[in-house]
Enzyme design. Structure first.
Site, PDB file in Angstrom:
ATOM      1  N   LYS A 209      33.376 137.080 -20.380  1.00  0.00           N
ATOM      2  CA  LYS A 209      32.343 136.249 -20.996  1.00  0.00           C
ATOM      3  C   LYS A 209      32.407 136.407 -22.510  1.00  0.00           C
ATOM      4  O   LYS A 209      32.886 137.468 -22.944  1.00  0.00           O
ATOM      5  CB  LYS A 209      30.948 136.590 -20.474  1.00  0.00           C
ATOM      6  CG  LYS A 209      30.565 138.069 -20.441  1.00  0.00           C
ATOM      7  CD  LYS A 209      30.636 138.913 -21.676  1.00  0.00           C
ATOM      8  CE  LYS A 209      29.811 138.528 -22.868  1.00  0.00           C
ATOM      9  NZ  LYS A 209      30.041 139.419 -24.053  1.00  0.00           N
ATOM     10  N   TYR A 294      23.722 137.619 -22.278  1.00  0.00           N
ATOM     11  CA  TYR A 294      23.209 138.395 -21.131  1.00  0.00           C
ATOM     12  C   TYR A 294      21.791 137.963 -20.785  1.00  0.00           C
ATOM     13  O   TYR A 294      21.435 137.881 -19.609  1.00  0.00           O
ATOM     14  CB  TYR A 294      23.247 139.895 -21.430  1.00  0.00           C
ATOM     15  CG  TYR A 294      24.634 140.470 -21.364  1.00  0.00           C
ATOM     16  CD1 TYR A 294      25.123 141.029 -20.187  1.00  0.00           C
ATOM     17  CD2 TYR A 294      25.467 140.441 -22.469  1.00  0.00           C
ATOM     18  CE1 TYR A 294      26.411 141.537 -20.115  1.00  0.00           C
ATOM     19  CE2 TYR A 294      26.753 140.952 -22.413  1.00  0.00           C
ATOM     20  CZ  TYR A 294      27.219 141.494 -21.230  1.00  0.00           C
ATOM     21  OH  TYR A 294      28.493 141.985 -21.159  1.00  0.00           O
TER      22      TYR A 294
HETATM   23  P1  NAD Z   1      38.343 144.371 -28.721  1.00  0.00           P
HETATM   24  O1  NAD Z   1      38.417 143.885 -30.115  1.00  0.00           O
HETATM   25  O2  NAD Z   1      38.098 145.808 -28.498  1.00  0.00           O
HETATM   26  O3  NAD Z   1      39.693 143.971 -27.951  1.00  0.00           O
HETATM   27  C1  NAD Z   1      40.305 142.732 -28.101  1.00  0.00           C
HETATM   28  C2  NAD Z   1      41.790 142.863 -27.858  1.00  0.00           C
HETATM   29  O4  NAD Z   1      42.397 141.597 -28.151  1.00  0.00           O
HETATM   30  C3  NAD Z   1      42.466 143.902 -28.760  1.00  0.00           C
HETATM   31  O5  NAD Z   1      43.346 144.678 -28.008  1.00  0.00           O
HETATM   32  C4  NAD Z   1      43.213 143.043 -29.778  1.00  0.00           C
HETATM   33  O6  NAD Z   1      44.371 143.665 -30.271  1.00  0.00           O
HETATM   34  C5  NAD Z   1      43.557 141.817 -28.960  1.00  0.00           C
HETATM   35  N1  NAD Z   1      43.860 140.632 -29.752  1.00  0.00           N
HETATM   36  C6  NAD Z   1      44.841 139.770 -29.471  1.00  0.00           C
HETATM   37  N2  NAD Z   1      44.906 138.790 -30.383  1.00  0.00           N
HETATM   38  C7  NAD Z   1      43.945 139.043 -31.271  1.00  0.00           C
HETATM   39  C8  NAD Z   1      43.515 138.388 -32.458  1.00  0.00           C
HETATM   40  N3  NAD Z   1      44.078 137.255 -32.890  1.00  0.00           N
HETATM   41  N4  NAD Z   1      42.489 138.929 -33.124  1.00  0.00           N
HETATM   42  C9  NAD Z   1      41.890 140.047 -32.699  1.00  0.00           C
HETATM   43  N5  NAD Z   1      42.241 140.706 -31.576  1.00  0.00           N
HETATM   44  C10 NAD Z   1      43.270 140.213 -30.879  1.00  0.00           C
HETATM   45  O7  NAD Z   1      37.253 143.486 -27.981  1.00  0.00           O
HETATM   46  P2  NAD Z   1      36.511 143.812 -26.607  1.00  0.00           P
HETATM   47  O8  NAD Z   1      35.197 144.434 -26.927  1.00  0.00           O
HETATM   48  O9  NAD Z   1      37.420 144.520 -25.698  1.00  0.00           O
HETATM   49  O10 NAD Z   1      36.181 142.325 -26.084  1.00  0.00           O
HETATM   50  C11 NAD Z   1      37.165 141.525 -25.449  1.00  0.00           C
HETATM   51  C12 NAD Z   1      36.471 140.453 -24.604  1.00  0.00           C
HETATM   52  O11 NAD Z   1      35.671 141.098 -23.626  1.00  0.00           O
HETATM   53  C13 NAD Z   1      35.519 139.553 -25.375  1.00  0.00           C
HETATM   54  O12 NAD Z   1      35.571 138.257 -24.848  1.00  0.00           O
HETATM   55  C14 NAD Z   1      34.147 140.132 -25.107  1.00  0.00           C
HETATM   56  O13 NAD Z   1      33.099 139.193 -25.171  1.00  0.00           O
HETATM   57  C15 NAD Z   1      34.331 140.654 -23.722  1.00  0.00           C
HETATM   58  N6  NAD Z   1      33.447 141.803 -23.437  1.00  0.00           N
HETATM   59  C16 NAD Z   1      32.755 141.816 -22.277  1.00  0.00           C
HETATM   60  C17 NAD Z   1      31.956 142.884 -21.961  1.00  0.00           C
HETATM   61  C18 NAD Z   1      31.261 142.940 -20.643  1.00  0.00           C
HETATM   62  O14 NAD Z   1      30.418 143.809 -20.451  1.00  0.00           O
HETATM   63  N7  NAD Z   1      31.598 142.077 -19.706  1.00  0.00           N
HETATM   64  C19 NAD Z   1      31.825 143.941 -22.853  1.00  0.00           C
HETATM   65  C20 NAD Z   1      32.556 143.920 -24.028  1.00  0.00           C
HETATM   66  C21 NAD Z   1      33.374 142.839 -24.314  1.00  0.00           C
END
Ligand code: NAD
Length: 464
Positions: A209, A294
């Site tokens: 999401k 959420y």
């Molecule tokens: P994060 O920044 O920690 O991870 C993102 C990943 O994408 C990194 O490994 C990064 O290197 C990669 N990436 C690839 N191309 C990129 C670019 N152009 N710019 C930046 N990063 C790039 O983020 P996250 O917190 O892991 O979130 C990822 C997804 O998960 C999002 O859509 C977020 O909304 C979702 N999320 C959901 C929950 C949940 O509880 N369901 C919790 C946190 C995040």
């Protein structure tokens, strides 16, 4: 074109599985603890509704019949006896809390194979560890832009070097027979592209999401998966989580009478202006699509209804480097056909606070915290003689990601529609667009009425 109701009915004609009964939930609950009395407040809205509507009603259901997928059914290959839990002798008195039932995991080679795309916080801290708790899902491939990180993670989780892909090689997942599902855990602005390419590579898609940055992107994701005959699920973990499921059960069974109001908040103090979450193209928006979602999604889930009108304010602290492109905070109201009014708040600028409270005729239901990965707390209050009886319902922690992934694996194995398909994500996106529109134009915005309950969801998931 068919009217939306007929399309919705057509799509959800397979919705027939019974919800968990209150009895089943209470049995799972183990014990309840009586506590003291807690008060409550109600917010209200007095803005006049505008005459125009938000996005016009779009049939948000797959058009035409979904191609039949080969249903691989492991239970058919495993002797029935092996699917029963191993029986262990009782070691605690009947008056004590008993252990939950012994797991019956599928053998590793019978589980659904996942490729996880993006090795950031969520993947490394939650999703990959959750596979250790899964019973039907296993991780078999990784996709990342960082070869060093990927090599380390692949070693930690026993993933073959040939099943590690760069973003440039993403489409080669097509040839990896071990991969049935691609789990997309990338910045929001990349969800649409990777979902569409993943479906074209013949894989089912579990997408984090928010589903995407715009409703039209969401629609293209649904269309691509439908065209490829592949399933699409949005990873709304809260809809698979036992405490929140119990709230939905209480609300829908009217355990405390009619719901009048819901107050929800999800905010945190986020930092690092260089992170993609503060970049409009990658994040789609600020606190609303990230954490505010959420509140929106959980209220829709608990009520099973869709809002008909929203009214919103957006604010960002001037000159704060985090909020050059995306908003800091949003406060919004939603009106539901049953008369329920929901008041929601989200922010990237205040101390962690994640909760909601359902205010009904004869009692209230409180989830505080409601949205973290662990330690959720559910309380209810209702009059008992001369005092209010406040009960804390302790259901214990279940891994949200394991529960959600195993649900999707069940859908893949048994060829079922996921409980939170792409249509669920699209509906949230349409409502968020109406929220932004209301704030921008300084007036309430109407949304198309949806009569059917749970109109955008699939059959109820299995008991966690
Ligand atoms: P994060 O920044 O920690 O991870 C993102 C990943 O994408 C990194 O490994 C990064 O290197 C990669 N990436 C690839 N191309 C990129 C670019 N152009 N710019 C930046 N990063 C790039 O983020 P996250 O917190 O892991 O979130 C990822 C997804 O998960 C999002 O859509 C977020 O909304 C979702 N999320 C959901 C929950 C949940 O509880 N369901 C919790 C946190 C995040």
């Amino acid at each position: 074109m068919k009217p939306i109701n007929s399309l919705v009915n057509q799509f959800f004609s397979q919705v027939g599985e019974p919800a968990l009964s209150r009895h089943q939930f209470l049995k799972a609950a183990g014990r309840s603890v009586a506590l003291g009395v807690v008060g409550s407040t109600i917010a209200s809205c007095d803005k006049k509704p505008a005459t125009t509507t938000a996005t016009p009603p779009v049939a948000s259901t797959p058009s035409g019949p979904v191609p039949k997928l080969p249903a691989t059914s492991p239970p058919a290959d495993i002797p029935a006896d092996q699917q029963k839990p191993v029986e262990l002798e009782q070691i605690k008195a009947n008056t004590e809390q008993q252990e939950s039932s012994t797991p019956t995991p599928l053998p590793p080679d019978q589980r659904v194979g996942y490729a996880v795309v993006g090795l950031g916080h969520l993947t490394l801290n939650q999703i990959l560890p959750a596979f250790g708790t899964c019973q039907k899902s296993r991780v078999v491939a990784l996709v990342s832009g960082s070869p060093e990180k990927m090599q380390k993670v692949a070693t930690q989780y026993g993933i073959k070097p040939e099943s590690c892909y760069s973003y440039a090689d993403y489409d080669k997942l097509r040839d990896n027979k071990e991969v049935q599902v691609i789990y997309i855990v990338l910045p929001n602005g990349m969800h649409a592209e990777y979902t569409i390419r993943g479906a074209q590579a013949g894989k089912h898609i579990l997408c984090e999401k928010p589903m995407a940055n715009t409703a039209s992107e969401c629609q293209s994701m649904i269309d691509a998966c439908t065209k490829a005959g592949r399933k699409l699920m949005i990873a709304y973990r809260i809809q698979y989580e036992p405490h929140n499921r119990m709230v939905r059960e209480m609300v829908q069974k009217e355990q405390f009478g009619k719901v009048k109001s819901i107050i929800a908040n999800n905010g945190q103090n986020s930092d690092n202006p260089k992170h993609w979450r503060f970049n409009k193209a990658l994040a789609g928006g600020g606190s609303l699509p990230d954490v505010g979602l959420y509140c929106l999604n959980t209220i829709r889930y608990v009520l099973g209804e869709e809002p008909t009108e929203v009214s919103a304010y957006v604010h960002s602290t001037p000159n704060d480097p985090r909020f050059k492109e995306v908003e800091e905070q949003v406060n919004w109201l939603m009106k539901f056909p049953s008369g329920v009014q929901a008041s929601c708040a989200t922010s990237y600028g205040h101390h962690d606070d994640k909760n909601y409270k359902v205010l009904a005729d004869t009692g209230w239901i409180k989830m505080d915290p409601a949205f973290p990965y662990k330690g959720l707390k559910l309380e209810t209050s209702q009059a008992q003689g001369e005092a209010n009886q406040v009960i804390q319902h302790n259901l214990g922690d279940k891994d949200h990601f394991a529960t959600e992934m195993d649900h999707f694996s069940t859908c893949v194995l048994e060829n079922k529609t996921p409980f939170t398909p792409g249509e669920e994500g699209l509906q949230d996106q349409k409502i968020m667009e109406a929220i932004y529109q209301s704030a921008r134009e300084g007036r309430p915005v109407k949304l198309p009425a949806v009569d059917k309950k749970d109109a955008f969801r699939g059959p109820e998931p299995e008991k966690a």
